[in-house]
Design a protein around this motif. Structure first.
Motif: not given
Length: 86
Positions: A36-47
């Motif tokens: 979330s901090l680095v601006g990767r919403p897809g990976w943040a959602a997966a995590c």
């Protein structure tokens, strides 16, 4: 099917599953925050999905641990016969 030769000292894997779920929850929450901090919403959602799954698993494991031991037949109970037709 009970074979009659189960180990007398068999232990439940619930405590190991508890610690593995907790470990997974920590890493999934950390991954969600980092992505979330680095601006990767897809990976943040997966995590985030993994964190929810780990949390649900943790709740199920805790429920089973709090239920306590269940009846297991002792060595004086004869093994079950296999079902006919096999």
């Amino acid at each position: 099917m009970r074979s009659g030769n189960e180990p007398v000292t068999a232990r439940s894997p619930l405590r190991l599953r508890f610690w593995l779920s907790l470990w997974g929850l920590v890493w999934a929450v950390a991954g969600t925050a980092a992505f979330s901090l680095v601006g990767r919403p897809g990976w943040a959602a997966a995590c985030g999905v993994l964190a929810v799954l780990a949390l649900v698993d943790l709740a199920v494991v805790l429920h089973h641990i709090h239920q306590g031991p269940h009846y297991q037949p002792g060595p004086d109970v004869p093994p079950y016969e296999p079902p006919c037709g096999r």
